[in-house]
Design a protein around this motif. Structure first.
Motif, short mmCIF file in Angstrom:
data_model
loop_
_atom_site.label_atom_id
_atom_site.label_comp_id
_atom_site.label_asym_id
_atom_site.label_seq_id
_atom_site.Cartn_x
_atom_site.Cartn_y
_atom_site.Cartn_z
N ALA A 112 0.83 -1.20 0.00
CA ALA A 112 0.00 0.00 0.00
C ALA A 112 0.86 1.26 0.00
O ALA A 112 0.62 2.21 -0.75
CB ALA A 112 -0.93 0.00 1.21
N LEU A 113 1.91 1.27 0.83
CA LEU A 113 2.77 2.44 0.92
C LEU A 113 3.51 2.69 -0.39
O LEU A 113 3.61 3.83 -0.86
CB LEU A 113 3.76 2.26 2.07
N LEU A 114 4.04 1.64 -0.99
CA LEU A 114 4.73 1.80 -2.27
C LEU A 114 3.78 2.21 -3.39
O LEU A 114 4.21 2.79 -4.39
CB LEU A 114 5.44 0.50 -2.64
N THR A 115 2.51 1.93 -3.21
CA THR A 115 1.52 2.33 -4.21
C THR A 115 1.20 3.81 -4.10
O THR A 115 1.16 4.53 -5.11
CB THR A 115 0.22 1.51 -4.04
N VAL A 116 0.96 4.30 -2.88
CA VAL A 116 0.46 5.67 -2.73
C VAL A 116 1.55 6.68 -2.42
O VAL A 116 1.36 7.88 -2.67
CB VAL A 116 -0.63 5.73 -1.65
N ALA A 117 2.69 6.26 -1.86
CA ALA A 117 3.74 7.23 -1.50
C ALA A 117 5.12 6.66 -1.77
O ALA A 117 5.98 6.61 -0.88
CB ALA A 117 3.60 7.61 -0.03
N PRO A 118 5.40 6.25 -3.00
CA PRO A 118 6.71 5.64 -3.28
C PRO A 118 7.88 6.59 -3.04
O PRO A 118 8.98 6.16 -2.67
CB PRO A 118 6.60 5.23 -4.74
N HIS A 119 7.65 7.89 -3.25
CA HIS A 119 8.77 8.83 -3.13
C HIS A 119 9.17 9.07 -1.68
O HIS A 119 10.33 9.44 -1.41
CB HIS A 119 8.44 10.13 -3.85
N LEU A 120 8.26 8.86 -0.73
CA LEU A 120 8.67 8.91 0.68
C LEU A 120 9.64 7.78 0.98
O LEU A 120 10.63 7.96 1.69
CB LEU A 120 7.45 8.79 1.60
N VAL A 121 9.37 6.60 0.44
CA VAL A 121 10.27 5.46 0.63
C VAL A 121 11.62 5.74 -0.01
O VAL A 121 12.67 5.50 0.60
CB VAL A 121 9.64 4.19 0.04
N ILE A 122 11.60 6.25 -1.23
CA ILE A 122 12.86 6.52 -1.93
C ILE A 122 13.65 7.61 -1.20
O ILE A 122 14.88 7.49 -1.04
CB ILE A 122 12.58 6.93 -3.40
N ASP A 123 12.96 8.66 -0.74
CA ASP A 123 13.64 9.68 0.07
C ASP A 123 14.33 9.06 1.27
O ASP A 123 15.48 9.38 1.58
CB ASP A 123 12.61 10.71 0.57
N VAL A 212 19.64 -3.40 5.91
CA VAL A 212 18.39 -3.88 5.34
C VAL A 212 17.27 -3.29 6.17
O VAL A 212 17.08 -3.65 7.33
CB VAL A 212 18.31 -5.42 5.35
N ASP A 213 16.51 -2.35 5.58
CA ASP A 213 15.44 -1.67 6.30
C ASP A 213 14.13 -1.82 5.55
O ASP A 213 14.08 -1.72 4.32
CB ASP A 213 15.76 -0.18 6.47
N ASN A 214 13.07 -2.03 6.31
CA ASN A 214 11.72 -2.10 5.75
C ASN A 214 11.33 -0.77 5.12
O ASN A 214 11.73 0.30 5.60
CB ASN A 214 10.75 -2.49 6.86
N VAL A 215 10.54 -0.81 4.06
CA VAL A 215 10.20 0.42 3.34
C VAL A 215 9.39 1.38 4.21
O VAL A 215 9.52 2.61 4.06
CB VAL A 215 9.44 0.11 2.03
N GLU A 216 8.56 0.87 5.13
CA GLU A 216 7.83 1.80 6.00
C GLU A 216 8.78 2.52 6.94
O GLU A 216 8.63 3.71 7.20
CB GLU A 216 6.75 1.07 6.80
N THR A 217 9.78 1.81 7.45
CA THR A 217 10.79 2.44 8.30
C THR A 217 11.45 3.60 7.56
O THR A 217 11.64 4.69 8.11
CB THR A 217 11.85 1.41 8.70
N LEU A 218 11.80 3.37 6.30
CA LEU A 218 12.48 4.41 5.51
C LEU A 218 11.56 5.60 5.25
O LEU A 218 12.02 6.75 5.23
CB LEU A 218 12.97 3.80 4.20
#
Length: 443
Positions: A112-123, A212-218
């Protein structure tokens, strides 16, 4: 190619009904009702503050900010993120791995997070690389997951000059997202866990220290770097600050992914999902390697690491799976255990032999009679000798689930042992995914 059918709960609504609830990771989605491209993302959050954290002093500032925030990992273990960053930052030429491989069937938050806010994860991945002085970032998702295309599109939007990010698709197996399995896949093409030590932060991709970090953590890291530690601690509890994404599934009115502040009572979290559909019998905390707790007592527990630990459970991947009243908890557990046994990496004795035996014993419990009594005796021994003996925590999670089911559904167990028929054993209430495991799916 490996494909997986996931529970529908993982792809349900993303809109908490109460606008007064804390909204951080999903704020942009709630405002715009659509996924944010890079332009919209930049307009909402401003430029990525890498210059603020550049150089030795900048990296020290970022690490101290993360320490002060109390951010804990969202991949399941809840390990302090600041300590993890510091462990990698001490090594030479580290590598950052953003883990978006959601192997837990009861969770849909990462997708869900990678769907709606991928750039927060990439940041967040770029900032983690900044904090550790890494020069390489790898973002991993499961093979054949539709999210891979949208993530690739988001990466293509990023400005030139950033630390390069490589998208990798790993096999869609339950344990393939475990950190040592993911590193092993990146190294050898085999997504099986490896024995520790060394752990990835000591020796990982190409022998380098690897975060190795989970995408929500990032994604949380990306917000902390912009707004600070005090802002992050503006909600949540002392030991579990901030918000978290929770997957509500099973017998709820609106299964899906919801953002909630730590410390919120479980009943309120389920209220965001429309509440239980009928009278709940029990709640499974932490996914299919988690812990059953009886309702309604479980509904009064606050959602936090410390409160769940006091209740004899663990937050895990922050999923709440509600078991309806008209369901057999032992039968549901038997189905999940059979699935977990099939997801073994087939390299350690506890998984190869222990988990199928435990699953078979649970099936015998459901059938009742003399076979059930013998299975109960065997389980007392098996559940005590399996934990802590595998290369990863997969067998430990299965044992935790099994042991909690015997406690939580003790009345059902007595009925089965007495040979009484179970009217609901043949009516599954919780989905278990079916995997295509017929061809080389670990590579």
């Amino acid at each position: 190619m490996t494909t997986a059918r996931r529970p529908r709960a993982a792809s349900g609504p993303l809109l908490p009904p109460d606008p007064a609830r804390p909204r951080r990771l999903l704020a942009g989605w709630l405002e715009a009702r659509q996924s944010a491209g890079f332009a919209e993302h930049s307009a909402r959050y401003g430029a990525l503050p890498v210059e603020r954290y550049a150089g030795r002093n900048g990296r020290a500032l970022l690490l101290s900010t993360v320490d002060a925030s109390g951010l804990r990992g969202r991949g399941g273990a809840g390990f302090p993120t600041g300590r993890k960053l510091r462990a990698v930052a001490r090594g030479r030429r580290p590598v950052v791995v953003a883990n978006g491989c959601e192997g837990e069937p009861a969770s849909g938050k990462d997708r869900a997070l990678l769907t709606v806010a991928p750039h927060l994860v990439i940041d967040g991945a770029v900032l983690a690389a900044t904090a550790t002085d890494a020069t390489e970032i790898i973002l991993c998702v499961h093979r054949a997951d539709p999210i891979a295309g949208s993530v690739a599109g988001a990466l293509a939007e990023r400005p030139s000059g950033e630390i390069p990010i490589r998208l990798v698709q790993a096999p869609g197996r339950y344990v393939a997202s475990e950190e040592s399995a993911l590193v092993n896949f990146l190294e050898t093409g085999d997504a099986r866990p490896t024995a520790k030590p060394p752990r990835p932060f000591e020796r990982g991709v190409r022998g380098r220290p690897t975060l190795v970090d989970n995408v929500e953590t990032l994604a949380h890291l990306a917000l902390i770097a912009r707004y600070g530690s005090e802002w992050f601690r503006g909600c949540g509890t002392r030991d579990s600050p901030g918000t978290t994404l929770v997957t509500a599934g099973g017998g709820v009115a609106r299964p899906g992914v919801y953002e909630t502040a730590f410390g919120t009572p479980v009943a309120e979290v389920l209220g965001q999902a429309g509440g239980p559909a009928g009278t709940p019998q029990a709640i499974l905390f932490g996914g299919y390697g988690g812990t059953w707790l009886p309702a309604p007592a479980a509904a009064g527990i606050r959602l936090s690491h410390e409160d769940l630990r006091a209740a004899g459970a663990a937050l895990g991947v922050a999923s709440l799976t509600v078991l309806p009243a008209r369901a057999c908890g032992l039968a549901e557990t038997a189905r999940v255990l059979r699935y977990l046994a099939g997801e073994s990496a087939r390299q350690c004795g506890p998984c190869m032999f222990g988990l199928p035996a435990v699953a078979d014993d649970f099936i015998s419990l459901v059938l009742g009679g003399r076979a059930a009594a013998l299975a109960g005796q065997r389980l007392r021994t098996r559940l005590s000798v399996i934990p802590g003996r595998g290369a990863c925590a997969h067998p430990d999670g299965a044992v935790r689930l099994a042991a909690s089911a015997l406690r939580c559904f003790a009345d059902d167990l007595r009925a089965h042992l007495a040979g009484r028929p179970c009217a609901w054993a043949a009516h599954p209430a919780l989905p278990t995914p079916e995997w295509n495991n017929r061809s080389g799916d670990w590579t």
